[in-house]
Design a protein around this motif. Structure first.
Motif, PDB file in Angstrom:
ATOM      1  N   THR A 208      22.189  58.535  18.462  1.00  0.00           N
ATOM      2  CA  THR A 208      21.850  59.693  17.632  1.00  0.00           C
ATOM      3  C   THR A 208      22.889  60.763  17.908  1.00  0.00           C
ATOM      4  N   GLU A 209      23.518  61.251  16.857  1.00  0.00           N
ATOM      5  CA  GLU A 209      24.580  62.257  17.023  1.00  0.00           C
ATOM      6  C   GLU A 209      24.134  63.571  16.389  1.00  0.00           C
ATOM      7  N   ALA A 210      24.318  64.664  17.121  1.00  0.00           N
ATOM      8  CA  ALA A 210      24.037  65.986  16.560  1.00  0.00           C
ATOM      9  C   ALA A 210      25.349  66.751  16.525  1.00  0.00           C
ATOM     10  N   PHE A 211      25.755  67.212  15.351  1.00  0.00           N
ATOM     11  CA  PHE A 211      26.990  67.991  15.287  1.00  0.00           C
ATOM     12  C   PHE A 211      26.729  69.336  14.617  1.00  0.00           C
ATOM     13  N   GLY A 212      27.550  70.296  14.979  1.00  0.00           N
ATOM     14  CA  GLY A 212      27.413  71.633  14.400  1.00  0.00           C
ATOM     15  C   GLY A 212      28.442  72.532  15.054  1.00  0.00           C
ATOM     16  N   GLU A 213      28.546  73.760  14.552  1.00  0.00           N
ATOM     17  CA  GLU A 213      29.468  74.720  15.158  1.00  0.00           C
ATOM     18  C   GLU A 213      28.936  75.111  16.532  1.00  0.00           C
ATOM     19  N   PHE A 214      29.668  75.975  17.227  1.00  0.00           N
ATOM     20  CA  PHE A 214      29.159  76.482  18.505  1.00  0.00           C
ATOM     21  C   PHE A 214      27.905  77.323  18.204  1.00  0.00           C
ATOM     22  N   ARG A 215      27.007  77.366  19.173  1.00  0.00           N
ATOM     23  CA  ARG A 215      25.790  78.192  19.066  1.00  0.00           C
ATOM     24  C   ARG A 215      24.787  77.666  18.021  1.00  0.00           C
TER      25      ARG A 215
ATOM     26  N   LYS B 198      23.161  72.523  20.047  1.00  0.00           N
ATOM     27  CA  LYS B 198      23.425  71.139  20.470  1.00  0.00           C
ATOM     28  C   LYS B 198      23.126  70.955  21.959  1.00  0.00           C
ATOM     29  N   THR B 199      23.667  71.853  22.767  1.00  0.00           N
ATOM     30  CA  THR B 199      23.468  71.738  24.220  1.00  0.00           C
ATOM     31  C   THR B 199      22.022  72.050  24.586  1.00  0.00           C
ATOM     32  N   GLN B 200      21.389  72.982  23.854  1.00  0.00           N
ATOM     33  CA  GLN B 200      19.979  73.317  24.116  1.00  0.00           C
ATOM     34  C   GLN B 200      19.090  72.102  23.834  1.00  0.00           C
ATOM     35  N   LEU B 201      19.446  71.375  22.775  1.00  0.00           N
ATOM     36  CA  LEU B 201      18.699  70.162  22.422  1.00  0.00           C
ATOM     37  C   LEU B 201      18.877  69.110  23.523  1.00  0.00           C
ATOM     38  N   SER B 202      20.106  68.995  24.032  1.00  0.00           N
ATOM     39  CA  SER B 202      20.379  68.043  25.126  1.00  0.00           C
ATOM     40  C   SER B 202      19.540  68.393  26.359  1.00  0.00           C
ATOM     41  N   HIS B 203      19.497  69.687  26.686  1.00  0.00           N
ATOM     42  CA  HIS B 203      18.732  70.123  27.866  1.00  0.00           C
ATOM     43  C   HIS B 203      17.236  69.860  27.682  1.00  0.00           C
TER      44      HIS B 203
ATOM     45  N   LYS C 130      15.633  56.010  30.369  1.00  0.00           N
ATOM     46  CA  LYS C 130      15.256  55.956  28.951  1.00  0.00           C
ATOM     47  C   LYS C 130      16.243  56.674  28.042  1.00  0.00           C
ATOM     48  N   LEU C 131      17.124  57.509  28.618  1.00  0.00           N
ATOM     49  CA  LEU C 131      18.013  58.302  27.764  1.00  0.00           C
ATOM     50  C   LEU C 131      19.373  58.509  28.418  1.00  0.00           C
ATOM     51  N   LEU C 132      20.418  58.390  27.600  1.00  0.00           N
ATOM     52  CA  LEU C 132      21.786  58.683  28.041  1.00  0.00           C
ATOM     53  C   LEU C 132      22.330  59.763  27.103  1.00  0.00           C
ATOM     54  N   ILE C 133      22.744  60.888  27.697  1.00  0.00           N
ATOM     55  CA  ILE C 133      23.268  62.002  26.888  1.00  0.00           C
ATOM     56  C   ILE C 133      24.753  62.175  27.175  1.00  0.00           C
ATOM     57  N   VAL C 134      25.564  62.331  26.129  1.00  0.00           N
ATOM     58  CA  VAL C 134      26.975  62.690  26.306  1.00  0.00           C
ATOM     59  C   VAL C 134      27.197  63.991  25.535  1.00  0.00           C
ATOM     60  N   ASP C 135      27.498  65.044  26.263  1.00  0.00           N
ATOM     61  CA  ASP C 135      27.668  66.371  25.644  1.00  0.00           C
ATOM     62  C   ASP C 135      29.037  66.931  26.062  1.00  0.00           C
ATOM     63  N   SER C 136      30.053  66.932  25.232  1.00  0.00           N
ATOM     64  CA  SER C 136      30.058  66.347  23.912  1.00  0.00           C
ATOM     65  C   SER C 136      31.016  65.152  23.903  1.00  0.00           C
ATOM     66  N   ILE C 137      30.830  64.290  22.925  1.00  0.00           N
ATOM     67  CA  ILE C 137      31.535  63.009  22.895  1.00  0.00           C
ATOM     68  C   ILE C 137      33.041  63.171  22.657  1.00  0.00           C
ATOM     69  N   MET C 138      33.425  64.165  21.854  1.00  0.00           N
ATOM     70  CA  MET C 138      34.826  64.252  21.405  1.00  0.00           C
ATOM     71  C   MET C 138      35.685  65.268  22.158  1.00  0.00           C
ATOM     72  N   ALA C 139      35.060  66.153  22.937  1.00  0.00           N
ATOM     73  CA  ALA C 139      35.811  67.259  23.547  1.00  0.00           C
ATOM     74  C   ALA C 139      37.059  66.800  24.304  1.00  0.00           C
ATOM     75  N   LEU C 140      36.913  65.764  25.144  1.00  0.00           N
ATOM     76  CA  LEU C 140      38.044  65.322  25.975  1.00  0.00           C
ATOM     77  C   LEU C 140      39.082  64.561  25.162  1.00  0.00           C
ATOM     78  N   PHE C 141      38.629  63.867  24.125  1.00  0.00           N
ATOM     79  CA  PHE C 141      39.587  63.158  23.256  1.00  0.00           C
ATOM     80  C   PHE C 141      40.464  64.174  22.520  1.00  0.00           C
ATOM     81  N   ARG C 142      39.867  65.314  22.209  1.00  0.00           N
ATOM     82  CA  ARG C 142      40.611  66.386  21.531  1.00  0.00           C
ATOM     83  C   ARG C 142      41.739  66.908  22.424  1.00  0.00           C
TER      84      ARG C 142
END
Length: 345
Positions: free
Chosen positions: A127-134, A137-142, A223-235
């Protein structure tokens, strides 16, 4: 007498659920009955392959690349794994529907958002959640770190969480506030979250080997694996058009690994993603000139994609951007002291 009976019944249930777990995870050690050497199995485990399904999910080329696994050994291992799987891997849709019953959903903390997502974040998928900053996304992860530990619907018993942080945005104190909302013991809750900070895209990929080993070590507990965020390091690690093909290839490998882990161990994978402004969008009169990064590779790898955007004040709007079984729809939720919850009218 009744107490005794209750205990016996409870024990029977426990054994049954253990059997179910066992049937879901075929440990790689069972291949010893097929004449595979224990030392070779140890080498596979070190490479993060711990189940029979894991062998099926690994290419022959990759197996041969493991130190000490020759081509002859690889053929033998593949053959044994295929024998264990049986029936050539085909199931009827009815059998598969039965298998899908093992999927569970994790609540997001907001009933509106759960409804939108068909009950919450689904296991055996990304499941991927994307959006601008604020946008939350991170609040949902927490919030998911805490809600995963709560018993849920359809016999979901709750479990542990792995959090891979690429942007240094993980805050244990934030989890304490959310734990208070659900009346959980703070220390016990924090003890169930396994945290790792990734510094490069390669490091991020390597961490998945440890994740697979951990999931195997404690079967059915995570039960859950979270990656926050998936693309930051690739960028950061790949810059410019010249390295784009290389970046997308590495990203595809990473996402494929995530998908395999989610299916192999029946866990939910939740990833967050960033946005980029699309310079060509103004020409085509699109309402929103921003799009999620990662291109088609990330778009195809995610099972369900959620688009998040800001609303008034603490309100945020989530929209199903892409899903195999959910209709396009929107839901409003709020970011509160206790994490993600329903928007108050």
């Amino acid at each position: 007498m009744t107490e005794m009976e209750d205990q016996v019944v409870a024990q029977g249930d426990e054994v049954e659920s253990e059997d179910e777990e066992e049937s879901f995870f075929q440990d790689i050690d069972t291949l010893q009955n097929q004449g595979i050497n224990a030392a070779d199995l140890k080498k596979l485990k070190q490479a993060g392959i711990c189940t029979v399904k894991g062998i099926q999910m690994t290419t022959k080329k990759k197996l041969c690349a493991i130190k000490g696994i020759s081509e002859a050994k690889m053929e033998k291992i593949k053959e044994a794994a295929t024998k264990m799987a049986g029936a050539g891997g085909f199931l009827t849709a009815l059998e598969y529907a039965d298998k899908r019953k093992q999927c569970f959903r994790i609540t997001t903390g907001s009933t509106e958002l759960d409804k939108l997502m068909g009950g919450g974040v689904e296991s055996m998928s990304i499941t991927e959640a994307f959006g601008e900053f604020r946008t939350g996304k991170t609040q949902l992860s927490h919030t998911l770190c805490v809600t995963t530990q709560l018993p849920g619907s359809n016999g979901f018993t709750g479990g542990k969480v792995v959090f891979i942080d690429t942007e240094n945005t993980f805050r244990p104190d934030r989890l304490r506030d959310i734990a208070d909302r659900f009346n959980l013991d703070q220390s016990a809750m924090l003890d169930n979250v396994l945290y790792a900070r990734a510094y490069t895209s390669e490091h991020q990929y390597e961490l998945l080997d440890f994740v697979a080993a951990k999931f195997h070590e404690e079967m059915g507990v995570f039960k859950l694996l979270i990656v926050d965020s998936i693309m930051a390091l690739f960028r950061v690690d790949f810059s410019g058009r010249g390295e784009l093909a290389d970046r997308q290839q590495k990203l595809a490998q990473m996402l494929s690994r995530l998908q395999k882990i989610s299916e192999e161990y029946n866990v939910a994978v939740f990833v967050t993603n960033q946005m980029t402004s699309d310079p060509g969008a103004t020409m085509s009169f699109q309402a929103d000139p921003k799009k999620p990064i990662g291109g088609h590779i990330l778009a195809h790898a995610s099972t369900t994609r959620l688009s998040l955007r800001k609303g008034r004040g603490e309100l945020r709007i989530a929209k199903i951007y892409d899903s195999p079984d959910l209709p396009e729809n929107e839901a409003t939720f709020a970011i509160t002291q206790g994490g993600i919850s329903d928007a108050k009218e």
